[in-house]
Design a protein around this motif. Structure first.
Motif, PDB file in Angstrom:
ATOM      1  N   GLY A  10       0.798  -1.228   0.000  1.00  0.00           N
ATOM      2  CA  GLY A  10       0.000   0.000   0.000  1.00  0.00           C
ATOM      3  C   GLY A  10       0.823   1.266   0.000  1.00  0.00           C
ATOM      4  O   GLY A  10       0.790   2.045   0.948  1.00  0.00           O
ATOM      5  N   ILE A  11       1.569   1.525  -1.087  1.00  0.00           N
ATOM      6  CA  ILE A  11       2.471   2.687  -1.107  1.00  0.00           C
ATOM      7  C   ILE A  11       1.900   3.880  -1.858  1.00  0.00           C
ATOM      8  O   ILE A  11       2.591   4.881  -2.043  1.00  0.00           O
ATOM      9  CB  ILE A  11       3.849   2.326  -1.703  1.00  0.00           C
ATOM     10  N   SER A  12       0.633   3.812  -2.259  1.00  0.00           N
ATOM     11  CA  SER A  12       0.089   4.915  -3.060  1.00  0.00           C
ATOM     12  C   SER A  12      -0.246   6.138  -2.220  1.00  0.00           C
ATOM     13  O   SER A  12      -0.336   7.252  -2.753  1.00  0.00           O
ATOM     14  CB  SER A  12      -1.161   4.462  -3.816  1.00  0.00           C
ATOM     15  N   SER A  13      -0.434   5.961  -0.895  1.00  0.00           N
ATOM     16  CA  SER A  13      -0.800   7.084  -0.041  1.00  0.00           C
ATOM     17  C   SER A  13      -0.407   6.786   1.396  1.00  0.00           C
ATOM     18  O   SER A  13       0.087   5.695   1.708  1.00  0.00           O
ATOM     19  CB  SER A  13      -2.315   7.352  -0.124  1.00  0.00           C
ATOM     20  N   GLY A  14      -0.626   7.763   2.279  1.00  0.00           N
ATOM     21  CA  GLY A  14      -0.425   7.563   3.703  1.00  0.00           C
ATOM     22  C   GLY A  14       0.996   7.221   4.089  1.00  0.00           C
ATOM     23  O   GLY A  14       1.967   7.670   3.467  1.00  0.00           O
ATOM     24  N   GLU A  21       8.945   7.268  -0.253  1.00  0.00           N
ATOM     25  CA  GLU A  21       9.664   8.469  -0.678  1.00  0.00           C
ATOM     26  C   GLU A  21      10.951   8.653   0.127  1.00  0.00           C
ATOM     27  O   GLU A  21      12.004   8.959  -0.443  1.00  0.00           O
ATOM     28  CB  GLU A  21       8.765   9.691  -0.520  1.00  0.00           C
ATOM     29  N   GLN A  22      10.880   8.469   1.440  1.00  0.00           N
ATOM     30  CA  GLN A  22      12.070   8.654   2.257  1.00  0.00           C
ATOM     31  C   GLN A  22      13.131   7.596   1.958  1.00  0.00           C
ATOM     32  O   GLN A  22      14.327   7.903   1.857  1.00  0.00           O
ATOM     33  CB  GLN A  22      11.696   8.615   3.743  1.00  0.00           C
ATOM     34  N   ASP A  42       4.737   8.818 -10.708  1.00  0.00           N
ATOM     35  CA  ASP A  42       5.769   9.821 -10.448  1.00  0.00           C
ATOM     36  C   ASP A  42       6.980   9.225  -9.760  1.00  0.00           C
ATOM     37  O   ASP A  42       8.128   9.554 -10.088  1.00  0.00           O
ATOM     38  CB  ASP A  42       5.197  10.973  -9.608  1.00  0.00           C
ATOM     39  N   LEU A  43       6.750   8.325  -8.818  1.00  0.00           N
ATOM     40  CA  LEU A  43       7.871   7.678  -8.130  1.00  0.00           C
ATOM     41  C   LEU A  43       8.647   6.782  -9.087  1.00  0.00           C
ATOM     42  O   LEU A  43       9.885   6.746  -9.064  1.00  0.00           O
ATOM     43  CB  LEU A  43       7.374   6.856  -6.943  1.00  0.00           C
TER      44      LEU A  43
END
Length: 278
Positions: A10-14, A21-22, A42-43
């Protein structure tokens, strides 16, 4: 620092998005799962092969095993697994539908269990690893209007507590992460409301409904800072059993645990009275 590979659901949000990102900015590799691949275009454009992606609905157990095996085949190993995929369900127990109950438990409880089960053979084979189980303050403290959400989170905490003890001898650490309210899409984006039953209007169970409908309450937690501490916990030895994040999480859990302990201690004589005589 040695480059590690993180599998995050579940990396699309939250938290999943913040963590990805980090980690990618630090040069780590991320195997991320999403329900819609385009949600992280984008990622992928920015980090290329550093980000391995797979479409996954964690309610699909066979698909979980296929994705985990494919990630290991493509990347060679997985060092850290982050069980992050999930969502909130709010409303009184009588209000939620049968379909909502099934979907909530399959996602927040069974999905996390099956991800852990799928990765364990790989972690054992490579001699260790770390699992971060994203829970919530609601995994230790309960609030009216969230009974089914608590059912999944209290269940996954019991599973992870026992799992910690089962796999420690293989060099696998398990940490339960218990964040309070954070400024992510969770509260006003992904969370679901049960259909309203008027009899519950004005009762404690209706407070959660009002909060989601009014959309005025601002959570105190900084998700970027929370994720920094989640990532840092992976370097701690031994793995911390729990990680409480947020002043609201600490306050609510301290109150709930203190009350439960006081109630238990008051029943000591009663509990001992049920044993057979020595």
């Amino acid at each position: 620092m040695t480059q590690r590979t993180w599998l995050i659901t579940g990396i699309s949000s939250g938290f999943g998005r913040h963590m990805s990102e980090q980690l990618l900015a630090r040069g780590e590799r991320v195997a991320g799962t999403v329900r819609t691949l385009s949600s992280v275009d984008d990622l992928k454009a920015r980090y290329g092969d550093q980000l391995w992606l797979a479409r996954l609905d964690v309610t699909d157990t066979p698909a979980i095993r296929g994705v985990v095996d494919a990630a290991v085949a493509a990347l060679g190993r997985i060092d850290v697994v982050v069980n992050n995929a999930g969502y909130g369900l709010f409303g009184a127990a009588e209000e939620v539908t049968d379909e909502q109950i099934t979907q909530q438990i399959q996602t927040n409880l069974i999905g996390s269990i099956q991800v852990a089960r799928a990765v364990l053979p790989h972690l054992r084979a490579q001699g260790g690893g770390r699992i971060l189980q994203i829970s919530t303050v609601g995994g230790q403290a309960a609030f009216p209007g969230a009974s089914l959400y608590h059912a999944g989170k209290w269940g996954i905490e019991g599973f992870a507590d026992a799992l910690q003890q089962e796999v420690a001898g293989f060099g696998i650490g398990v940490t339960i992460v218990e964040p309070g309210g954070a400024r992510t899409e969770f509260r006003y984006g992904s969370s679901q409301l049960a259909p309203r039953i008027a009899a519950y209007d004005g009762t404690p169970a209706s407070m959660a409904r009002r909060m989601l409908e009014e959309r005025k309450a601002v959570p105190p937690g900084d998700p970027a800072r929370m994720v920094e501490l989640m990532i840092a916990s992976v370097d701690q030895q031994p793995a911390p059993k729990r990680l409480a994040l947020g002043s609201d999480a600490y306050t609510a859990m301290q109150r709930a645990l203190s009350a439960r302990l006081a109630e238990l201690e008051a029943q000591k004589d009663l509990a001992f009275s049920t044993d057979f005589p020595a």
